[in-house]
Design a protein around this motif. Structure first.
Motif, PDB file in Angstrom:
ATOM      1  N   ARG A 122      33.999-112.944 -76.539  1.00 53.05           N
ATOM      2  CA  ARG A 122      34.573-112.226 -77.685  1.00 53.05           C
ATOM      3  C   ARG A 122      34.465-110.703 -77.566  1.00 53.05           C
ATOM      4  O   ARG A 122      34.923-109.986 -78.448  1.00 53.05           O
TER       5      ARG A 122
ATOM      6  N   LEU B 258      24.935-110.725 -77.522  1.00 53.30           N
ATOM      7  CA  LEU B 258      24.925-111.610 -76.351  1.00 53.30           C
ATOM      8  C   LEU B 258      25.677-112.915 -76.624  1.00 53.30           C
ATOM      9  O   LEU B 258      26.305-113.480 -75.720  1.00 53.30           O
ATOM     10  N   GLU B 259      25.616-113.388 -77.875  1.00 50.51           N
ATOM     11  CA  GLU B 259      26.414-114.564 -78.229  1.00 50.51           C
ATOM     12  C   GLU B 259      27.908-114.268 -78.091  1.00 50.51           C
ATOM     13  O   GLU B 259      28.683-115.095 -77.591  1.00 50.51           O
ATOM     14  N   ASP B 260      28.311-113.083 -78.523  1.00 51.82           N
ATOM     15  CA  ASP B 260      29.718-112.690 -78.394  1.00 51.82           C
ATOM     16  C   ASP B 260      30.107-112.532 -76.930  1.00 51.82           C
ATOM     17  O   ASP B 260      31.234-112.868 -76.534  1.00 51.82           O
ATOM     18  N   TYR B 261      29.188-112.029 -76.127  1.00 48.80           N
ATOM     19  CA  TYR B 261      29.445-111.896 -74.695  1.00 48.80           C
ATOM     20  C   TYR B 261      29.620-113.269 -74.050  1.00 48.80           C
ATOM     21  O   TYR B 261      30.585-113.499 -73.306  1.00 48.80           O
ATOM     22  N   ALA B 262      28.721-114.184 -74.366  1.00 52.04           N
ATOM     23  CA  ALA B 262      28.815-115.532 -73.802  1.00 52.04           C
ATOM     24  C   ALA B 262      30.081-116.252 -74.268  1.00 52.04           C
ATOM     25  O   ALA B 262      30.657-117.059 -73.524  1.00 52.04           O
ATOM     26  N   GLY B 263      30.519-115.948 -75.494  1.00 51.61           N
ATOM     27  CA  GLY B 263      31.710-116.600 -76.034  1.00 51.61           C
ATOM     28  C   GLY B 263      33.004-115.908 -75.679  1.00 51.61           C
ATOM     29  O   GLY B 263      34.083-116.304 -76.175  1.00 51.61           O
TER      30      GLY B 263
ATOM     31  N   ARG C 286      26.616-107.286 -86.502  1.00 49.96           N
ATOM     32  CA  ARG C 286      28.038-107.117 -86.183  1.00 49.96           C
ATOM     33  C   ARG C 286      28.693-106.266 -87.268  1.00 49.96           C
ATOM     34  O   ARG C 286      28.592-106.585 -88.456  1.00 49.96           O
TER      35      ARG C 286
ATOM     36  N   GLU D  83      17.796-109.194 -83.545  1.00 48.37           N
ATOM     37  CA  GLU D  83      18.889-109.948 -84.154  1.00 48.37           C
ATOM     38  C   GLU D  83      20.247-109.396 -83.716  1.00 48.37           C
ATOM     39  O   GLU D  83      21.163-110.157 -83.378  1.00 48.37           O
TER      40      GLU D  83
ATOM     41  N   SER E 244      16.556-110.145 -72.003  1.00 50.69           N
ATOM     42  CA  SER E 244      17.435-111.305 -72.176  1.00 50.69           C
ATOM     43  C   SER E 244      17.732-111.981 -70.841  1.00 50.69           C
ATOM     44  O   SER E 244      17.506-111.407 -69.764  1.00 50.69           O
TER      45      SER E 244
ATOM     46  N   LYS F  28      20.868-110.320 -80.091  1.00 53.26           N
ATOM     47  CA  LYS F  28      21.145-111.759 -79.986  1.00 53.26           C
ATOM     48  C   LYS F  28      22.621-112.048 -80.275  1.00 53.26           C
ATOM     49  O   LYS F  28      23.274-112.813 -79.550  1.00 53.26           O
ATOM     50  N   ASN F  29      23.152-111.411 -81.314  1.00 57.55           N
ATOM     51  CA  ASN F  29      24.547-111.661 -81.674  1.00 57.55           C
ATOM     52  C   ASN F  29      25.513-111.000 -80.699  1.00 57.55           C
ATOM     53  O   ASN F  29      26.594-111.548 -80.431  1.00 57.55           O
TER      54      ASN F  29
END
Length: 454
Positions: free
Chosen positions: A392, A385-390, A344, A379, A26, A382-383
């Motif tokens: 959360r 890392l999305e939570d990390y970027a956001g 999640r 998958e 990533s 990916k989610n």
């Protein structure tokens, strides 16, 4: 300078290692970086690749080479012989990591509700697989007195069980089987193996390669009854849309029309036979009762009211694996999985359990081949890392890597490392070398720990 993203992965089978690989590939791996610790309850890594794949499948075990390359990366540490729920808990992991991915797989036998299924001589396939694969937590002996054996199920695990029962011990000696398994198989009295499926050839879940391998042994005569070769509209549709199903059906057709040979061990593949009862006398298996089925036009089957009795002295159920319930995580008792959305973890309230994820069989159940696990891991990561970027993910209180070592040392938990795996690997290869074998698997947990330098 921001610290690396800290992630714990519980489970070092393909699912967990693929998740680690996805994290390393990533953008976060470049900046600010990732630091991954993998926790494994066994002293050795690789999960079902080591303890769930038959020893005479070297091509499948070759996937360890690819997994090796991932675990060799400096961003990954392995903590083996550490059991989640006993040695370390969810709250402990939260103290050390930004996110936790559970990839604990499925190792137990799924139940089969049949009269007589609990008789002496009725076994779960997963238990037998663990024995012949040298799992340290199972008995060292296995009862192999039955001359005629039934295997329930038409998937690859059923094929593995049937093939190991039908082969001679000396055929398996060149593999990595431990000495106790070789000795046990030398006493195996099985001469007839009967594999039962309640539906037809087009619905069998064998992979084509594994099915064809049954016929490669000079000691196994594979027999298919021509009356079991039958298709309805649903079956034809399946074959047209699924190349693997079509290849399996063609192989079975070829076996059904050939003349019987004279190989000493007979392996029968029966279709349209639905098990209804395991028969017993004095508490022991003495037979199996099945109902003949027929196709209903959709590829499914219905009972015909005609019953057959099979003279067998042991029954193995290979009807699927089941995951163990994980402490502190929600659980779907029907599917035997952790509820999730995109990896999640989802609580009973419908809310995500912060910073907690699942991948592999603990997420979707024991379906699909090893390769299917990679997309699942991608998958989930990916989610995460999305939570990390956001923003959360929660913030760990002690994210320093050395805090984990201190935690385990304080509790006197003996753990193995990736360097320790290289030592164990070398020890097993050294055991095999005098006999011209690639390796001989070390079985006892204490011996594994000692060889690993735990």
């Amino acid at each position: 300078m921001p610290r690396p993203l800290r992630v714990a992965i519980v489970g070092s089978g393909p699912a967990g290692i693929y998740a680690a690989d996805a994290l390393l590939k990533s953008e976060v791996a470049a900046e600010p970086g990732v630091s991954i610790d993998i926790f494994e309850r066994m002293p050795a890594p690789f999960g079902l690749i080591r303890y769930g794949v038959a020893p005479d499948h070297p091509r499948i075990k070759g996937i360890i080479t690819a997994l090796h390359q991932v675990l060799d990366k400096p961003q990954i540490r392995l903590f083996g012989n550490v059991d989640y729920g006993t040695d370390i808990g969810l709250d402990d992991l939260r103290a050390f990591y930004d996110g936790v991915i559970f990839a604990t797989g499925a190792t137990a036998d799924r139940a089969l509700s049949l009269p007589g299924i609990d008789l002496d001589g009725s076994y779960g396939a997963a238990d037998f697989v663990s024995w012949y694969d040298g799992h340290p937590d199972v008995p060292r002996t296995w009862p192999l007195e039955a001359e005629k054996v039934a295997v329930l199920g038409v998937g690859n695990v059923a094929l593995d069980v049937a093939r190991i029962l039908a082969k001679t011990a000396d055929e398996l000696l060149p593999t990595e089987i431990p000495a106790n398994v070789h000795e046990g198989l030398k006493a195996n009295r099985a001469k007839e193996i009967h594999v039962f499926g309640r539906r037809g050839p087009a619905q069998a879940k064998f992979s084509p390669m594994e099915l064809r391998e049954l016929d490669h042994s000079p000691n196994i005569e594979v027999i298919v009854d021509p009356e079991d070769i039958d298709y309805d509209e649903g079956s034809i549709t399946t074959r047209r849309g699924n190349k693997q199903a079509d290849m399996v059906a063609k192989t079975l057709e070829n076996w059904a029309i050939r003349d019987a040979g004279d190989r000493p061990h007979k392996l029968f593949l029966h279709f349209f036979e639905s098990p209804v009862e395991v028969l017993g006398e004095d508490g022991k298996v003495v037979g199996l009762r099945t109902e003949r089925t027929e196709l209903d036009g959709t590829g499914n089957v219905k009972g015909t009211g005609t019953f057959n009795t099979w003279d067998v002295g042991a029954v193995y159920r290979a009807v699927g694996y089941l995951s163990d319930k994980l402490p502190k995580l929600p659980w779907d008792i029907d599917s035997g999985t952790v509820p999730d959305e995109g990896g999640r973890v989802v609580q009973e309230t419908g809310e995500h359990l912060q910073s907690t994820y699942v991948t592999g069989w603990i997420r979707r159940g024991p379906i699909g081949l090893i390769g299917h696990t990679k997309g699942d891991a991608n998958e989930t990561v990916k989610n995460l890392l999305e939570d990390y970027a956001g923003g959360r993910l929660h913030t760990p209180t002690t994210p320093e890597p050395e805090a984990v070592d201190g935690f385990l040392a304080e509790r006197d938990i003996r753990f193995t490392t990736w360097d320790g795996w290289y030592k164990l690997d070398a020890a097993e290869k050294a055991l095999g070398e005098p006999e011209g074998r690639e390796r001989v698997k070390i079985v006892e947990r204490e011996d594994m720990l000692r060889a690993s330098g735990a």
